[in-house]
Write a protein that holds these residues in place. Sequence first.
Motif, PDB file in Angstrom:
ATOM      1  N   LEU A 162     -10.144   8.542  -5.044  1.00 57.45           N
ATOM      2  CA  LEU A 162     -11.185   9.698  -3.904  1.00 57.45           C
ATOM      3  C   LEU A 162     -11.329   8.853  -2.688  1.00 57.45           C
ATOM      4  CD1 LEU A 162     -13.449  10.921  -6.787  1.00 57.45           C
ATOM      5  CD2 LEU A 162     -11.772  12.134  -5.701  1.00 57.45           C
ATOM      6  N   LEU A 163     -11.550   7.466  -2.753  1.00 59.08           N
ATOM      7  CA  LEU A 163     -11.576   6.929  -1.727  1.00 59.08           C
ATOM      8  C   LEU A 163     -10.456   6.772  -0.699  1.00 59.08           C
ATOM      9  CD1 LEU A 163     -13.152   4.683   0.256  1.00 59.08           C
ATOM     10  CD2 LEU A 163     -12.288   2.831  -1.046  1.00 59.08           C
ATOM     11  N   ALA A 164      -9.083   6.949  -1.278  1.00 59.04           N
ATOM     12  CA  ALA A 164      -7.943   6.966  -0.514  1.00 59.04           C
ATOM     13  C   ALA A 164      -7.990   8.405   0.162  1.00 59.04           C
ATOM     14  CB  ALA A 164      -6.823   6.833  -1.579  1.00 59.04           C
ATOM     15  N   GLY A 165      -8.557   9.248  -0.501  1.00 58.75           N
ATOM     16  CA  GLY A 165      -8.497  10.734   0.238  1.00 58.75           C
ATOM     17  C   GLY A 165      -9.405  10.854   1.226  1.00 58.75           C
ATOM     18  N   LEU A 166     -10.618  10.253   1.279  1.00 58.44           N
ATOM     19  CA  LEU A 166     -11.368   9.921   2.082  1.00 58.44           C
ATOM     20  C   LEU A 166     -10.859   9.370   3.474  1.00 58.44           C
ATOM     21  CD1 LEU A 166     -14.963   9.347   0.537  1.00 58.44           C
ATOM     22  CD2 LEU A 166     -14.015  11.615   1.372  1.00 58.44           C
ATOM     23  N   VAL A 167      -9.981   8.311   3.202  1.00 60.25           N
ATOM     24  CA  VAL A 167      -9.504   7.313   4.293  1.00 60.25           C
ATOM     25  C   VAL A 167      -8.445   8.212   5.119  1.00 60.25           C
ATOM     26  CG1 VAL A 167      -7.795   5.386   4.523  1.00 60.25           C
ATOM     27  CG2 VAL A 167      -9.904   5.267   3.104  1.00 60.25           C
ATOM     28  N   THR A 168      -7.586   9.030   4.372  1.00 57.87           N
ATOM     29  CA  THR A 168      -6.451   9.935   5.038  1.00 57.87           C
ATOM     30  C   THR A 168      -7.253  11.181   5.775  1.00 57.87           C
ATOM     31  OG1 THR A 168      -6.105  11.248   2.924  1.00 57.87           O
ATOM     32  CG2 THR A 168      -4.698   9.283   3.419  1.00 57.87           C
ATOM     33  N   LEU A 169      -8.335  11.466   4.914  1.00 58.01           N
ATOM     34  CA  LEU A 169      -8.892  12.627   5.862  1.00 58.01           C
ATOM     35  C   LEU A 169      -9.468  11.852   7.307  1.00 58.01           C
ATOM     36  CD1 LEU A 169     -10.070  15.379   6.313  1.00 58.01           C
ATOM     37  CD2 LEU A 169     -11.915  14.684   4.542  1.00 58.01           C
ATOM     38  N   VAL A 208     -10.950  -0.297   5.631  1.00 59.91           N
ATOM     39  CA  VAL A 208     -11.192  -1.791   5.481  1.00 59.91           C
ATOM     40  C   VAL A 208     -11.455  -1.793   4.072  1.00 59.91           C
ATOM     41  CG1 VAL A 208     -12.550  -3.706   5.964  1.00 59.91           C
ATOM     42  CG2 VAL A 208     -11.600  -2.510   7.965  1.00 59.91           C
ATOM     43  N   VAL A 209     -12.487  -1.139   3.614  1.00 54.56           N
ATOM     44  CA  VAL A 209     -12.743  -1.230   2.041  1.00 54.56           C
ATOM     45  C   VAL A 209     -11.646  -0.743   1.283  1.00 54.56           C
ATOM     46  CG1 VAL A 209     -14.425  -0.124   0.404  1.00 54.56           C
ATOM     47  CG2 VAL A 209     -15.203  -0.498   2.540  1.00 54.56           C
ATOM     48  N   PHE A 210     -10.841   0.449   1.633  1.00 55.57           N
ATOM     49  CA  PHE A 210      -9.790   0.621   0.626  1.00 55.57           C
ATOM     50  C   PHE A 210      -8.754  -0.300   0.833  1.00 55.57           C
ATOM     51  CE2 PHE A 210      -5.583   2.914   0.329  1.00 55.57           C
ATOM     52  CZ  PHE A 210      -5.559   3.415  -0.749  1.00 55.57           C
ATOM     53  N   LEU A 211      -8.494  -0.981   2.087  1.00 57.78           N
ATOM     54  CA  LEU A 211      -7.154  -1.997   1.875  1.00 57.78           C
ATOM     55  C   LEU A 211      -7.702  -3.288   1.168  1.00 57.78           C
ATOM     56  CD1 LEU A 211      -5.903  -1.485   5.443  1.00 57.78           C
ATOM     57  CD2 LEU A 211      -4.849  -0.482   3.380  1.00 57.78           C
ATOM     58  N   ALA A 212      -9.028  -3.668   1.264  1.00 53.05           N
ATOM     59  CA  ALA A 212      -9.311  -4.782   0.852  1.00 53.05           C
ATOM     60  C   ALA A 212      -9.312  -4.558  -0.873  1.00 53.05           C
ATOM     61  CB  ALA A 212     -10.739  -5.071   1.061  1.00 53.05           C
ATOM     62  N   TRP A 213      -9.863  -3.277  -1.228  1.00 51.56           N
ATOM     63  CA  TRP A 213      -9.865  -3.005  -2.791  1.00 51.56           C
ATOM     64  C   TRP A 213      -8.249  -2.897  -3.276  1.00 51.56           C
ATOM     65  CZ3 TRP A 213     -12.710   1.832  -5.082  1.00 51.56           C
ATOM     66  CH2 TRP A 213     -12.610   1.665  -6.230  1.00 51.56           C
ATOM     67  N   THR A 214      -7.433  -2.459  -2.297  1.00 48.81           N
ATOM     68  CA  THR A 214      -5.755  -2.460  -2.811  1.00 48.81           C
ATOM     69  C   THR A 214      -5.402  -3.893  -2.993  1.00 48.81           C
ATOM     70  OG1 THR A 214      -5.658  -0.160  -1.706  1.00 48.81           O
ATOM     71  CG2 THR A 214      -3.637  -1.492  -2.161  1.00 48.81           C
ATOM     72  N   LEU A 215      -5.575  -4.805  -1.852  1.00 49.75           N
ATOM     73  CA  LEU A 215      -5.109  -6.108  -2.173  1.00 49.75           C
ATOM     74  C   LEU A 215      -5.617  -7.066  -3.026  1.00 49.75           C
ATOM     75  CD1 LEU A 215      -4.522  -6.445   1.767  1.00 49.75           C
ATOM     76  CD2 LEU A 215      -2.853  -5.608   0.147  1.00 49.75           C
ATOM     77  N   VAL A 216      -6.895  -6.861  -3.278  1.00 51.03           N
ATOM     78  CA  VAL A 216      -7.679  -7.760  -3.970  1.00 51.03           C
ATOM     79  C   VAL A 216      -7.823  -7.250  -5.413  1.00 51.03           C
ATOM     80  CG1 VAL A 216      -9.934  -9.045  -4.570  1.00 51.03           C
ATOM     81  CG2 VAL A 216      -9.019  -8.539  -2.254  1.00 51.03           C
ATOM     82  N   ALA A 228      -1.668  -4.769   6.014  1.00 52.61           N
ATOM     83  CA  ALA A 228      -2.837  -4.263   6.131  1.00 52.61           C
ATOM     84  C   ALA A 228      -3.922  -5.048   7.399  1.00 52.61           C
ATOM     85  CB  ALA A 228      -3.693  -4.832   4.899  1.00 52.61           C
ATOM     86  N   VAL A 229      -3.664  -6.000   7.729  1.00 56.23           N
ATOM     87  CA  VAL A 229      -4.209  -6.734   8.899  1.00 56.23           C
ATOM     88  C   VAL A 229      -3.890  -6.067  10.184  1.00 56.23           C
ATOM     89  CG1 VAL A 229      -4.392  -8.895  10.230  1.00 56.23           C
ATOM     90  CG2 VAL A 229      -4.567  -8.850   7.771  1.00 56.23           C
ATOM     91  N   LEU A 230      -2.320  -5.929  10.494  1.00 57.84           N
ATOM     92  CA  LEU A 230      -1.871  -5.287  11.758  1.00 57.84           C
ATOM     93  C   LEU A 230      -2.368  -3.846  11.813  1.00 57.84           C
ATOM     94  CD1 LEU A 230       1.718  -6.398  11.449  1.00 57.84           C
ATOM     95  CD2 LEU A 230      -0.017  -7.289  12.951  1.00 57.84           C
ATOM     96  N   ALA A 231      -2.649  -3.059  10.423  1.00 57.46           N
ATOM     97  CA  ALA A 231      -3.036  -1.617  10.713  1.00 57.46           C
ATOM     98  C   ALA A 231      -4.650  -1.829  11.173  1.00 57.46           C
ATOM     99  CB  ALA A 231      -3.145  -0.934   9.187  1.00 57.46           C
ATOM    100  N   ALA A 232      -5.219  -2.542  10.654  1.00 58.11           N
ATOM    101  CA  ALA A 232      -6.904  -2.605  11.155  1.00 58.11           C
ATOM    102  C   ALA A 232      -6.808  -3.045  12.487  1.00 58.11           C
ATOM    103  CB  ALA A 232      -7.354  -3.701  10.284  1.00 58.11           C
ATOM    104  N   ALA A 233      -5.792  -3.989  13.069  1.00 58.96           N
ATOM    105  CA  ALA A 233      -5.859  -4.262  14.681  1.00 58.96           C
ATOM    106  C   ALA A 233      -5.414  -3.215  15.429  1.00 58.96           C
ATOM    107  CB  ALA A 233      -4.658  -5.434  14.765  1.00 58.96           C
TER     108      ALA A 233
END
Length: 333
Positions: A162-169, A208-216, A228-233
């Motif tokens: 659901l968080l992923a859905g909010l991110v894409t939206l 940021v929350v979603f990518l951190a959750w994904t990687l950790v 992920a770092v490049l996407a944020a930048a």
Amino acid sequence: MDLSTLWFLLIAVLFTGYFVLEGFDFGVGVLLPVLGRDERERRVVINTIGPVWDGNEVWVLTAGGAMFAAFPEWYATLFSGFYLPLLLILAALILRGVAFEYRGKRSDPQWKARWDKAIFAGSLVPALLWGVAFGNIVRGVRLDADHEYAGGFWHLLNPYALLAGLVTLSLFVTHGAVFLALKTTGDIRVRANAIAARAGLVAAVLAVVFLAWTLVGVRGGAAAVVFAVLAAAALLGGLAANRAGREGWAFLGTAAAIALAVATLFSALFPDVLPSTLDSANSLTVDNASSTPYTLKIMTWVAVVFTPIVLLYQGWTYWVFRRRIGVRDIPDA
């Protein structure tokens, strides 16, 4: 690199192109009732994507066809297990396409208002559900020993997905607002620029929350961390450019952010294509889900021949319709 890995990368590229291109016209559709204060402004908003929205959908059709041919086991399990959300996406896309075509068939304001609602819903639902679907793909689902989905619909509505859905939206709304600022003039451009700034901050926090959750907490890897770092930048750079009124650079920033976010998910997923949360031995991988080497070889030659033609044609379409438009370009009804 073997052909199964190559086609995993090509499918990732196809979905990246789809989310970057269809992402901004999903965002435009969601913003239609916000930025379109009267009929002429709504026509401006729709006309920014009028020449390209259907071409953008070709990317997902090609991605689905490539999955079917290159990874039939992945395709079968995904489309059966995710049947209801994918059906909802399909229904929304059909409704949206019909709305674009039928909106101008009558001059009745109520007729147009109903189709405007269809465009809004047909843009919002896929923008949300594509994120939910990919969140589940990366997180993994309940696959049994026969590689069949053993869960239910409600298992797909977990907090991570659901968080992923909010991110894409939120990313698509930001991307769409930047595109509208790039393609329009006058008051619509100013308001789109302001919406992009506000939506971009929400998207940045959620991403940021979603990518951190994904990687950790879900899946990691050095390549995924870099992407992920490049996407944020890229997203922050796009928002800074938008604030400075440089819509072209802002659009490149949001497009790069979406592309790099998709790259993060696919690099974290590899070598799996659909992990199992019941037992890792049940997971589908690029090896056990792929077609025969001969099939992949034929597909590769077809892609080499026809992909440049499609890219050149779509690039030419964007070049032809590159001019900004405004209310003054819309004749009275």
